[in-house]
Design a protein around this motif. Structure first.
Motif, mmCIF file in Angstrom:
data_model
loop_
_atom_site.group_PDB
_atom_site.id
_atom_site.type_symbol
_atom_site.label_atom_id
_atom_site.label_comp_id
_atom_site.label_asym_id
_atom_site.label_seq_id
_atom_site.Cartn_x
_atom_site.Cartn_y
_atom_site.Cartn_z
ATOM 1 N N LEU A 117 -5.181 4.844 -74.167
ATOM 2 C CA LEU A 117 -6.350 5.455 -73.309
ATOM 3 C C LEU A 117 -6.181 4.657 -71.938
ATOM 4 O O LEU A 117 -5.557 5.905 -71.166
ATOM 5 N N ALA A 118 -5.298 4.054 -71.771
ATOM 6 C CA ALA A 118 -5.101 3.107 -70.681
ATOM 7 C C ALA A 118 -2.843 3.725 -69.954
ATOM 8 O O ALA A 118 -3.286 4.315 -68.888
ATOM 9 N N ALA A 119 -2.728 3.944 -71.447
ATOM 10 C CA ALA A 119 -1.656 4.745 -70.409
ATOM 11 C C ALA A 119 -1.598 6.531 -70.409
ATOM 12 O O ALA A 119 -1.276 6.591 -69.551
ATOM 13 N N LEU A 120 -2.989 6.895 -70.973
ATOM 14 C CA LEU A 120 -2.977 8.031 -71.166
ATOM 15 C C LEU A 120 -3.302 8.254 -69.519
ATOM 16 O O LEU A 120 -3.221 9.329 -68.724
ATOM 17 N N GLU A 121 -4.297 8.095 -68.917
ATOM 18 C CA GLU A 121 -4.650 7.853 -67.834
ATOM 19 C C GLU A 121 -4.258 7.453 -66.479
ATOM 20 O O GLU A 121 -3.665 7.411 -65.503
ATOM 21 N N LYS A 122 -2.697 6.420 -66.652
ATOM 22 C CA LYS A 122 -1.549 6.169 -65.689
ATOM 23 C C LYS A 122 -0.514 7.802 -65.182
ATOM 24 O O LYS A 122 -0.341 7.752 -64.184
ATOM 25 N N VAL A 123 -1.053 9.216 -66.746
ATOM 26 C CA VAL A 123 0.491 9.983 -66.319
ATOM 27 C C VAL A 123 -0.438 10.871 -65.612
ATOM 28 O O VAL A 123 -1.840 10.986 -65.439
ATOM 29 N N GLY A 124 0.760 10.829 -64.773
ATOM 30 C CA GLY A 124 -0.070 11.915 -63.173
ATOM 31 C C GLY A 124 -0.463 11.088 -61.976
ATOM 32 O O GLY A 124 -1.074 12.414 -61.275
ATOM 33 N N GLN A 125 -0.806 10.032 -62.577
ATOM 34 C CA GLN A 125 -1.299 9.631 -61.079
ATOM 35 C C GLN A 125 -0.070 9.242 -60.135
ATOM 36 O O GLN A 125 1.432 9.378 -60.443
ATOM 37 N N ALA A 126 -0.297 9.294 -58.240
ATOM 38 C CA ALA A 126 1.078 9.377 -58.293
ATOM 39 C C ALA A 126 1.515 8.492 -56.984
ATOM 40 O O ALA A 126 0.826 7.378 -57.726
ATOM 41 N N LYS A 127 2.948 8.470 -57.063
ATOM 42 C CA LYS A 127 3.870 7.281 -56.923
ATOM 43 C C LYS A 127 3.867 7.785 -54.860
ATOM 44 O O LYS A 127 4.846 8.143 -54.478
ATOM 45 N N PRO A 128 3.033 6.177 -54.515
ATOM 46 C CA PRO A 128 2.918 6.451 -53.387
ATOM 47 C C PRO A 128 4.633 5.946 -52.143
ATOM 48 O O PRO A 128 4.882 4.634 -53.467
ATOM 49 N N ASP A 129 5.594 6.225 -51.751
ATOM 50 C CA ASP A 129 6.423 5.514 -50.702
ATOM 51 C C ASP A 129 6.438 3.679 -50.592
ATOM 52 O O ASP A 129 7.142 3.697 -50.741
ATOM 53 N N ALA A 130 5.493 4.505 -49.823
ATOM 54 C CA ALA A 130 4.991 3.063 -49.772
ATOM 55 C C ALA A 130 3.814 2.336 -50.319
ATOM 56 O O ALA A 130 2.838 2.931 -50.494
ATOM 57 N N PRO A 131 4.036 1.002 -50.449
ATOM 58 C CA PRO A 131 2.639 0.164 -51.340
ATOM 59 C C PRO A 131 1.361 0.791 -50.816
ATOM 60 O O PRO A 131 1.469 0.369 -49.203
ATOM 61 N N ALA A 132 0.528 0.626 -51.462
ATOM 62 C CA ALA A 132 -0.826 0.956 -50.964
ATOM 63 C C ALA A 132 -1.682 0.229 -51.900
ATOM 64 O O ALA A 132 -1.409 -0.516 -52.803
ATOM 65 N N ALA A 133 -3.370 -0.424 -50.499
ATOM 66 C CA ALA A 133 -3.784 -1.279 -52.140
ATOM 67 C C ALA A 133 -4.246 -0.580 -53.164
ATOM 68 O O ALA A 133 -4.657 0.260 -53.524
ATOM 69 N N VAL A 134 -4.581 -1.319 -54.025
ATOM 70 C CA VAL A 134 -5.074 -1.291 -55.630
ATOM 71 C C VAL A 134 -6.296 -1.133 -55.643
ATOM 72 O O VAL A 134 -7.327 -1.755 -55.101
ATOM 73 N N SER A 135 -6.865 0.052 -56.253
ATOM 74 C CA SER A 135 -8.478 0.258 -56.558
ATOM 75 C C SER A 135 -8.671 0.374 -57.888
ATOM 76 O O SER A 135 -8.058 1.041 -58.822
ATOM 77 N N ASP A 136 -9.770 0.162 -57.669
ATOM 78 C CA ASP A 136 -9.872 0.041 -59.434
ATOM 79 C C ASP A 136 -10.600 1.290 -59.836
ATOM 80 O O ASP A 136 -11.001 1.360 -60.997
#
Length: 752
Positions: free
Chosen positions: A117-136
């Motif tokens: 489930l955790a791996a599926l949740e990551k599918v399709g998440q945007a990959k920003p060019d610059a590092p951004a704050a990690v949100s829960d």
């Protein structure tokens, strides 16, 4: 008793088919297919499983399938490119769905898979060019927050001020919202049969097959729903009318319903052009939505799942954002049908007629097959009785007996066709096994499948998966070399495994061939001697050494691994194949490869056979094994130096065997008739018999279950006079002849 038990059973049966389709499409995509329909088919499969699971309260299955479905939707929407999609993850998730379905079917607790489930949740998440704050926050909530921030910023800007940059938002609300999609309006009227729910189909699944972005409105007519006291919740009484603005041709719209509805359950009508003449066509199209906004919207829609079809609401005053008057007042469901339907509907009708099927429990078919077998025996008894009648009486009944024989044969053929299934259902599981083992072993392997549409009895199909899996694993681990070893041996670094099915000699023959190193005979013989399976001074032919691979507890692996090394795989294969009335053999050529051959009966019920006599005993040889018959007097016989009789048949030297001597037949024998039969390896052999009694259908009865193993025979049958006749197995009979024959079994009363 659970009133939904029958419906649940149907749902779980459909889940098996849907899971097979899901895995097949994912494998095709993983192997390089870029057909969008493969993505759509995989999405529809998991969506249908989720919908049915929700109807039966399978919450764990619904939860997992929903996240899986959302990930596949990223592929459909283009948010995730097919080249970047994690198909290995999707295939493991397909296995997890299969486990959840099995748990729900058996009322067992489902095993949670938080890692998947955790791996599926990551599918399709945007990959920003610059590092951004990690949100829960989950990705759907984060996307919604981004949209809200954009909307608030837009609302705070002065209405009269021009935007500093083109952000994809138009200051003219009417133009931005009211501009219709290009294309024409099409009305789809859906009038499902009352058994829609019993077919485990949801209306929203049907409507969901249409493009969401092209749906203008959906109306539901509930006027035919009966009063509550007369309502049957398993019946569907709703009718739907869907208005689309689309550029799709009618044929493609019709094709979208082929999976769920019969042709008579829906109608597609192109609306007259006047219905679109509302003055809106002249409005300029809005600016294109920015890519990041579209991505956020896609994430939200995927998170929430496909929208359910809305029920009709109270009429509201039309707003400036309306596409057309048809948005508020869609065409009524009861509108008269046009005089002529599109030709596409006729084509769909033909496809639907071909695809109509009925689910029947296999036990019912087995009982029907047993009854057919009894009818065959009774018909044979009638033929025997009629032959003893006076000629004038026989002449009157002969025509009826012939008609009965023909009808019995047709009945048996049709029942056998119901039981027959292509081996494709088993073969399609093997590419994934090969791919995963190749990754584990670090080998390059190509799997070639042939004869996938070869049909065999369903009972045998269900028992094939385990033997084939063991043989593929054996070829992958023991047979094929690593790329470096193959290059050093002058071979292509990519090994090849061929899985072939074909009909031969009245049987289905399945072979697994690899171009690897072959069987290490020295190592195999040494291990057999160390375990006491072969004497220290005993000499074996190369073919006999190869057969040692089927001995229990014997393996050529240097170490035990999670793939092989315990010496149980090929022993299991042999026992499983023999339990089906078949056999397995191996041919190996050192340095060139190895070939395993399974020979299984086409059916376990009824076969067409030639009844022959030798001495006082009668036998049956499968008619599919017989090539030709001839008289011994017309055939020159020669004897080789070591005693083997041979005959020249069509320019070939063919070995000849005396049936009575091989099978130990009683009585006087002259054996003046020769039957040329085909063996499973493709060669021919001559069998000398006394008489050809006739040809008839016989019922196959297991010798192992009712009597015991008889060398040279695969089964037995009951002839019309009530006596037992052995059904010959040509290849087994040849091995028996090589061993010197056998005495007759006094306990078995053969037909004479």
């Amino acid at each position: 008793m659970d009133p939904l038990a029958e419906l649940k059973q149907t749902f779980f049966q459909e889940c098996e088919e849907l899971l097979g389709a899901l895995e097949q499409k994912l494998q095709a995509l993983d192997e390089g297919s870029r057909d969008p329909e493969d993505v759509n088919a995989a999405f529809r499969a998991i969506h249908s499983i989720k919908g049915g699971a929700g109807a039966f309260g399978c919450t764990e299955l619904v939860s997992f399938a929903h996240v899986f479905e959302a990930s596949l939707d990223h592929l459909r929407s283009g948010r995730v490119a097919l080249d970047d999609a994690p198909f290995s993850l999707f295939l493991r998730c397909s296995d997890a769905v299969s486990d959840l379905v099995a748990a729900a079917r058996n009322d067992e607790p489902a095993q949670a898979r938080p890692d998947l489930l955790a791996a599926l949740e990551k599918v399709g998440q945007a990959k920003p060019d610059a590092p951004a704050a990690v949100s829960d926050e989950p990705p759907g909530i984060a996307a919604l927050g981004n949209l809200l921030a954009m909307v608030e910023a837009k609302s705070a800007a002065p209405a009269a001020s021009a935007p500093a940059a083109d952000d994809g938002w138009d200051d003219e609300p009417v133009a931005a919202v009211a501009a219709p999609r290009p294309g024409r309006e099409v009305c789809v009227r859906i009038n499902p049969d009352s058994d829609l729910f019993r077919r485990v189909i949801e209306p929203r699944v049907v409507i969901g097959s249409l493009p969401d972005e092209e749906i203008v409105s959906v109306a539901c007519d509930m006027s035919q729903v009966p009063a509550l006291e007369a309502l049957d919740v398993t019946d569907c009484h709703m009718r739907f009318s869907v208005l689309l603005r689309t550029e799709l041709p009618v044929e493609e719209i019709v094709a979208k319903f082929d999976f769920t509805l019969a042709n008579e359950e829906f109608e597609v009508e192109v609306m007259p052009a006047a219905a679109n003449d509302d003055g809106l066509d002249e409005i300029a199209p809005p600016s294109e939505v920015p890519q990041n906004v579209a991505a956020d919207l896609s994430a939200i829609l995927a998170r929430l799942g496909p929208p359910a079809a809305p029920l009709p609401a109270a009429p509201e005053a039309p707003s400036a954002a309306s596409f057309s008057p048809a948005t508020v007042a869609p065409p009524p469901v009861a509108a008269p049908r046009p005089a002529a339907k599109p030709a596409a509907n006729d084509a769909a009708a033909a496809r639907q007629r071909q695809a109509v099927s009925v689910r029947v429990d296999l036990d019912r078919i087995d009982r029907l097959m047993n009854l057919v077998g009894e009818i065959v025996i009774t018909q044979s008894m009638l033929v025997e009785c009629v032959r003893s009648l006076p000629y004038d009486v026989y002449a009157k009944t002969a025509e009826g007996i012939l008609t009965l024989s023909r009808q019995t044969r047709e009945l048996q053929d049709h029942v056998m066709a119901v039981r027959a299934q292509p081996v494709k259902a088993v073969f399609q599981r093997m590419p994934r096994l090969v791919r995963e083992l190749a990754q584990t072993l670090g080998k390059e392997v190509k799997l070639v499948l042939e004869g996938e549409n070869t049909e065999v009895d369903k009972t045998i199909i269900e028992e094939l998966a385990d033997p084939l899996t063991h043989m593929i694993r054996n070829s992958m681990d023991h047979g094929l070399e690593t790329p470096e070893e193959r290059i050093a041996a002058g071979k292509n670094p990519e090994g090849t495994i061929r899985l072939i099915a074909e009909h031969r000699a009245g049987r289905i023959v399945i072979s697994v061939t690899d171009d690897g190193r072959g069987i290490g005979r020295d190592r195999l013989l040494a291990k057999a001697r160390s375990r006491g399976l072969v004497g220290a001074d005993e000499r074996l032919a190369p073919e006999e050494i190869d057969q040692l691979i089927f001995a229990a507890g014997l393996s050529t692996a240097d170490a035990v691994s999670d793939i092989s090394g315990r010496g149980v795989g090929m022993d299991v294969v042999r026992r499983n194949v023999e339990s089906l009335g078949g056999r397995i053999s191996v041919d190996s050529e050192p340095g060139r490869g190895c070939k395993f051959t399974l020979a299984l009966p086409l059916t376990l019920a009824v076969l067409e056979g030639m009844v022959i006599r030798c001495g006082d005993d009668r036998y049956v040889i499968p008619i599919a094994s017989v090539i030709e018959t001839q008289h011994l007097a017309n055939t020159p016989i020669e004897r080789l130096t070591f005693g083997q009789e041979v005959l020249r048949w069509r320019g070939e030297v063919t070995p000849l065997y005396r049936l009575g001597a091989v099978m130990g037949s009683s009585g006087t024998r002259d054996e003046n008739i020769i039957i040329i039969a085909e063996t499973e390896r493709g060669g021919n052999v001559g069998i000398a018999v006394d008489e050809i009694v006739g040809q008839q259908q016989v019922v196959v009865k297991s010798l192992e279950a009712n009597y015991g193993t008889v060398n040279g025979a695969s089964a037995a049958t009951i002839l019309g006079d009530g006596l037992v006749a052995l059904i010959l197995d040509v290849d087994s009979m040849l091995r028996l002849a090589a061993a010197g024959g056998r005495p007759t079994a006094p306990e078995l009363k053969l037909a004479g």
